[in-house]
Design an enzyme around this catalytic site. Structure first.
Site, short mmCIF file in Angstrom:
data_model
loop_
_atom_site.label_atom_id
_atom_site.label_comp_id
_atom_site.label_asym_id
_atom_site.label_seq_id
_atom_site.Cartn_x
_atom_site.Cartn_y
_atom_site.Cartn_z
N PRO A 47 0.63 1.05 -0.42
CA PRO A 47 1.75 1.55 0.38
C PRO A 47 1.47 1.46 1.88
CG PRO A 47 0.51 3.38 -0.53
CD PRO A 47 -0.13 2.13 -1.07
N ASP A 86 3.71 4.97 2.34
CA ASP A 86 2.71 5.97 2.65
C ASP A 86 3.31 6.86 3.74
OD1 ASP A 86 0.33 7.27 2.58
OD2 ASP A 86 -0.89 5.52 3.07
N TRP A 523 -5.71 9.50 2.58
CA TRP A 523 -6.34 8.45 1.77
C TRP A 523 -6.54 8.91 0.33
CZ3 TRP A 523 -6.73 3.63 3.60
CH2 TRP A 523 -6.63 3.46 4.98
N GLN A 559 -10.22 -2.67 3.92
CA GLN A 559 -9.84 -1.69 2.90
C GLN A 559 -10.95 -1.51 1.86
OE1 GLN A 559 -7.52 0.24 3.32
NE2 GLN A 559 -5.79 -0.72 4.33
N TRP A 563 -8.53 1.86 1.20
CA TRP A 563 -7.74 2.02 -0.03
C TRP A 563 -8.47 1.55 -1.28
CZ3 TRP A 563 -4.06 -1.56 -2.70
CH2 TRP A 563 -3.22 -0.87 -3.58
N LYS A 596 -8.12 -10.07 19.18
CA LYS A 596 -7.22 -9.23 18.42
C LYS A 596 -5.80 -9.44 18.95
CE LYS A 596 -7.25 -4.25 17.53
NZ LYS A 596 -5.95 -3.90 17.60
N LYS A 599 0.09 -6.99 22.02
CA LYS A 599 1.41 -7.17 22.61
C LYS A 599 1.30 -7.45 24.10
CE LYS A 599 4.73 -4.80 19.70
NZ LYS A 599 4.64 -3.50 19.07
#
Ligand SMILES: [Zn+2]
Length: 1017
Positions: A47, A86, A523, A559, A563, A596, A599
């Site tokens: 999620p 989530d 989490w 993750q 997760w 990375k 914006k």
């Protein structure tokens, strides 16, 4: 007849058209319903937080989440795809604080926990519509109507059940332990949250060396980068096996690790060493506290021996403040020093630290330093650059502090987690023993409580009077309703906090059972997804038993600490099995500058711009065919997107355009067939069978990268070989050729359906008139005639052609200029090329082609080592390899090279071809052999080359005059003598190729030649 096809596709229009069709046709729903409930492929959707727009990372993960289920569906399995959201936790809370322009616990409490949580609830679902648009736009098929949210009561009830089950198994406890702590968010954080990417940043901290006075008057030097912890110092640690130097200056002795003397040369310039002492001899010595604040603490202010002390930096003596360091706490507690943490929830000194009470600890650093400097105990002061953890949500530097928290005792079942990991297939494979396996092996107890507001409650109620202790842990809404006698339809704060009842163990009836204030780590909630999404165990028990572990999950590599990890922890503790069978973990999408994505740097093309310009299939293929799916990081550039259109989308489109144009012109239509006899038809069909076999293997192994590359190779075969070599047959409306191309396109569409779902849907529907490529079954490789001799021979023939064409280019020999001869020398299976000599001669325009197996007669290969690549791997052995190569002590077998007994890998060496004799020579791909080309142009060849140039000029003139391809002409050429000689020598060739019924020529100084064409009726 096929429909008329636009020569150039408009990719964004195509996308809109296909997606609108799917919506109207309910193709996705049909694709699920068509497949039997008895054969399900279970996909767990990780999620996302929906309080911001999706970025490339989400899009990439989404493409994988779509491609794999599409493939499994075509293989006959039923793949339900529920979307999940989530909703809880710090991301939502921090954003809501910003939006409400409030910050910190007092302001939130004043604002009202109920109102604050209402604001969180609307904030987390604000972008769900935009998410749905992005997900739809990326051609991702998911079920939004039947989605799950972690804030729903059934979901939260399952999470509560999980906590209670762990509690009943003795796997949850409350502890007072040192944890990473955000003083802005006023909550402890778990290892998961402090080990995610972006959390560590370089900072500069003050580094202080201070002198503590031992009971005999000697001064012992300790070093710290957190001067604000010095007022809480309760002990010093030394390494028992470390040797300490005793230095003396003006009768005053100083102690520090002998290995660190060099670092303090300047400070000790006037001191002389008068002895050494082992750390073990210092253990138990007492010293005078620097500050009076905690002077009464029992057992404090002694030297402790500790293994974690090193001489890497500092003085080899570590100052211990048990309230602010995990090692400090453990070392102090063993000798009976209590954990004291004189800091409040906002990171300010409490009243014990009298002069600075209320001061934020980072701001207290200069005050502490000034005080100690005035007291004359600062020996040295520097600044120290180091990587320091920050809050993953609010970006403030964290502190470590002792705090009461609830833990899952992960260490007690860590070994079982390691065992169960063996049952999981990881893609790429190295993650199993690498980043995931290592993380598991070093797993710590998991702090799962957050001193926050918006989340699933810790379902623990405690007596508010310690004289009548009692703890109740709840695992269901029904149990709450039974004990508290009210209907419970929301488990959020503050409602859940209002559930209060008299303590049954208190005969006076005065003490009350109240919930502990904390909420759960979000989490813990996302890790509960496999069972909580179906409200297990309150509903769907049978379903869950048969759908756990899930078949497939995918997220990015970090993750493994997020997760993937929390799911694995809960799966092991609750069910003693893994949560998932296969896990794809991909790399990070970077900006076009390799940094990375940012914006403010504008270092990546906006996803919506990409959708609007190149279409989502282009983005999908571009990402899925990149090394990012093999775990590497990957830069998104617009040039890369353009290249995808050129190399993948357009070749498919152009082949379809070509088929429709020529078949329609000839009045024929194709059908799926595999019994053609022409050698090129048979070759293409055999390659098609190989393609099906290869891509099936790739997709079965979740190797989308490999699948993309096999398809791209086939496209090259289709367009740059099959279609190019068969133009005449298409021009003549040859039914076998039309059927072959039809068969190839129909099969290619099905094979590429998971990877280019929009483009091939359009082509497939137009080509076959069927409803949808996504409702078809995956092709069977057995349908196609296998002929490995033919494919191998033809692949060698193509390699010869591309080698000769490259040689022509290098020597500026245009292809229209015929050359006399070429020779191919290679070891082994040269006979497989023999049937294709005419094709090669025609393709590269040479008169004769010879074959030989005696490579050494024509060339030798020299090996050259690339030390820059070899050095890092072999170190000192590099020179040994270089000497062996020079001495000729090396051998090759395919790509395998062994030099001086050491195997070298591709990239670590080059093989250079050295021609043995006359002529132009080049190596075949993979150094399989050599081609020797006779580049001498005799007058006769020169004339033929000119004649072919003339044909081209006449064709151009025909086009310019607007003639139909079948019109006959009368041709007049005015040119210099060499041109006319060439024309005279090859009059039949020129007339035949250009449909000229009569040819007149005039010699005159004209360069280039003047061509006149006239249609003859
Ligand atoms: Zn924070």
């Amino acid at each position: 007849m096929y429909p008329n096809v636009e020569p150039q596709p408009n990719l964004p229009d195509l996308e809109r058209e296909v997606i609108a069709f799917w919506t109207a046709d309910r193709t996705f729903e049909q694709s699920v319903e068509d497949r039997p409930l008895s054969d399900e492929f279970v996909f767990y959707d990780g999620p996302p937080f929906a309080n911001g727009l999706p970025h490339y990372g989400h899009l990439l993960t989404g493409f994988v989440k779509d491609a794999v289920p599409r493939y499994r569906t075509m293989r006959g399995q039923r793949v339900e795809r529920r979307f999940g959201w989530d909703c809880h936790g710090l991301p939502a809370e921090v954003q809501t604080e910003r939006e409400l322009n409030i910050s910190g616990h007092p302001e939130i409490t004043q604002f009202g926990i109920g109102a604050f949580n209402d604001a969180c609830r609307s904030s987390v679902l604000r972008y769900t519509d935009e998410w749905q648009q992005y997900v739809t736009r990326q051609a991702r098929w998911v079920d939004f109507d039947n989605d799950y949210k972690t804030l729903d009561l059934p979901y939260m009830e399952s999470v509560m059940w999980a906590f209670k089950t762990l509690w009943d198994k003795g796997l949850v406890y409350e502890g007072f332990r040192v944890l990473a702590y955000c003083w802005r968010c006023e909550t402890p954080l778990s290892n998961t949250e402090t080990r995610m990417d972006d959390v560590y940043r370089m900072v500069q901290d003050p580094a202080l060396t201070v002198a503590f006075t031992l009971d005999n008057g000697d001064r012992i030097l300790a070093w710290t980068t957190t001067p604000w912890t010095l007022p809480s110092n309760l002990a010093l640690a030394v390494g028992p096996d470390i040797e300490y130097a005793v230095m003396e200056e003006n009768g005053q002795r100083y102690l520090l690790a002998a290995a660190r003397l060099g670092h303090y040369e300047k400070q000790l310039a006037n001191a002389t060493q008068v002895g050494t002492v082992m750390g073990s001899e210092l253990v138990g010595r007492r010293y005078t506290p620097l500050f009076p604040f905690l002077a009464d603490t029992p057992n404090a202010f002694q030297v402790i021996g500790a293994e974690f002390v090193s001489t890497e930096d500092g003085t080899g003596v570590v100052h211990l403040a048990p309230g602010f360091g995990e090692d400090d706490q453990n070392a102090c507690n063993t000798v009976g020093i209590p954990t004291i943490c004189p800091m409040d929830s906002g990171g300010r000194y409490t009243s014990e630290i009298t002069p600075w009470a209320g001061t934020q600890v980072f701001e207290a650093n200069p005050l502490v330093i000034r005080h100690l400097t005035d007291a004359g105990v600062v020996i040295r002061r520097d600044s120290y650059d180091h990587s320091y953890p920050h809050c993953w949500r609010c970006a403030k530097p964290l502190v470590y502090r002792a705090i009461s928290s609830w833990f899952v005792s992960v260490t007690s079942f860590r070994d079982r987690m390691v065992e169960l990991n063996q049952q999981i297939r990881w893609v790429p494979e190295h993650v199993k023993e690498g980043s995931f396996g290592k993380w598991l092996a070093n797993a710590r107890d998991w702090s799962i409580s957050r001193n926050r507001f918006w989340g699933s409650p810790i379902p623990v109620w405690k007596s508010d009077n310690p004289e009548y202790p009692r703890i109740d842990v709840y695992g269901s809404v029904a149990d709450l309703e039974r004990d508290f006698g009210v209907k419970v339809d929301d488990l959020h704060r503050p409602l859940v906090d209002e559930l209060v009842r008299p303590n049954p163990d208190d005969p006076t009836g005065r003490s009350m059972m109240r919930r502990v204030p904390e909420v759960l780590d979000c989490w813990f909630e996302s890790g509960s997804m496999p069972f909580a999404q179906v409200h297990y165990p309150f509903e769907n028990q049978d379903w869950f038993e048969n759908h756990y572990p899930g078949d497939f999950i995918v997220e990015y590599i970090a993750q493994t600490r997020g997760w993937f990890y929390t799911m694995h922890v809960l799966a092991t503790a609750l069910f003693d099995r893994p949560a998932f069978r296969t896990c794809v973990s991909h790399g990070v999408v970077l900006g076009d500058d390799g940094q990375k994505m940012s914006k403010s740097l504008r270092n990546y093309p906006d996803p919506m711009f990409v959708f609007d310009t190149y279409g989502s299939d282009t983005m999908r293929w571009y990402l899925l065919s990149s090394s990012i799916l093999r775990g590497a990081d990957f830069s998104v550039t617009e040039a890369g997107l353009k290249e995808t259109v050129r190399q993948v989308i357009l070749p498919i489109w152009n082949s379809w355009y070509f088929l429709s144009l020529y078949a329609n012109a000839a009045g024929v239509s194709g059908r799926f067939r595999t019994d053609q006899t022409d050698v090129l038809d048979r070759y293409l069909l055999a390659e098609l069978g190989e393609l099906v076999r290869d891509v099936t293997t790739n997709m079965d192994e979740y190797d989308l990268f490999g699948a993309c590359h096999h398809i791209a190779d086939f496209l090259d075969t289709l367009t740059n070989w099959y279609i190019r070599r068969s133009r005449d047959r298409f021009w003549a409306g040859d039914q076998d050729a039309v059927d072959t191309l039809h068969t190839a396109l129909a099969t290619l569409c099905r094979i590429a359906a998971p990877l280019l779902p929009i483009t091939v849907e359009h082509v497939y529907r137009a080509l076959t008139g069927e409803r949808s490529v996504h409702l078809t079954d995956w092709p069977d490789a057995q349908q196609f005639p296998a002929d490995t001799d033919l494919t191998s021979g033809m692949q060698q023939a193509r390699a010869v052609c591309s080698t000769i064409l490259a040689m022509r280019k290098a020597h500026s020999l245009r292809v229209r200029q015929p050359l006399a001869s070429a020779l191919v020398a290679q070891h082994g299976s040269i006979d497989l090329i023999r049937p294709h000599l005419d094709i090669i001669k025609d393709e590269v325009n040479i008169k004769s082609l010879d074959l030989s197996t005696e490579v050494e007669r024509f060339a030798t290969f020299e090996l050259q080592v690339v030390p820059a690549r070899l050095g890092p791997r072999l170190g000192g052995d590099t020179q040994k390899v270089i000497r062996a190569v020079k001495a000729g002590d090396w051998s090759t077998e395919g790509d395998r090279v062994v030099a001086g007994g050491v195997e070298l890998f591709p990239g670590e060496y080059d093989r250079k071809l050295v021609p043995a004799g006359e002529g132009v020579c080049a190596a075949l791909p993979g150094n399989a052999g050599v081609v020797v080309l006779d580049t001498e142009i005799t007058p006769e060849l020169e004339r033929e080359g000119r004649a072919r140039d003339l044909v081209r000029l006449v064709q151009d003139a025909r086009k310019a005059a607007g003639l139909d391809v079948s019109d006959r002409i009368s041709l007049a050429v005015t040119a210099s003598a060499p041109w006319i000689e060439a024309l005279d020598a090859h009059r039949d060739l020129v007339a035949g190729e250009t449909l000229a019924l009569d040819v007149q020529s005039t010699v005159q100084a004209a360069e280039p030649p003047v061509i006149e064409v006239r249609r003859v009726s």
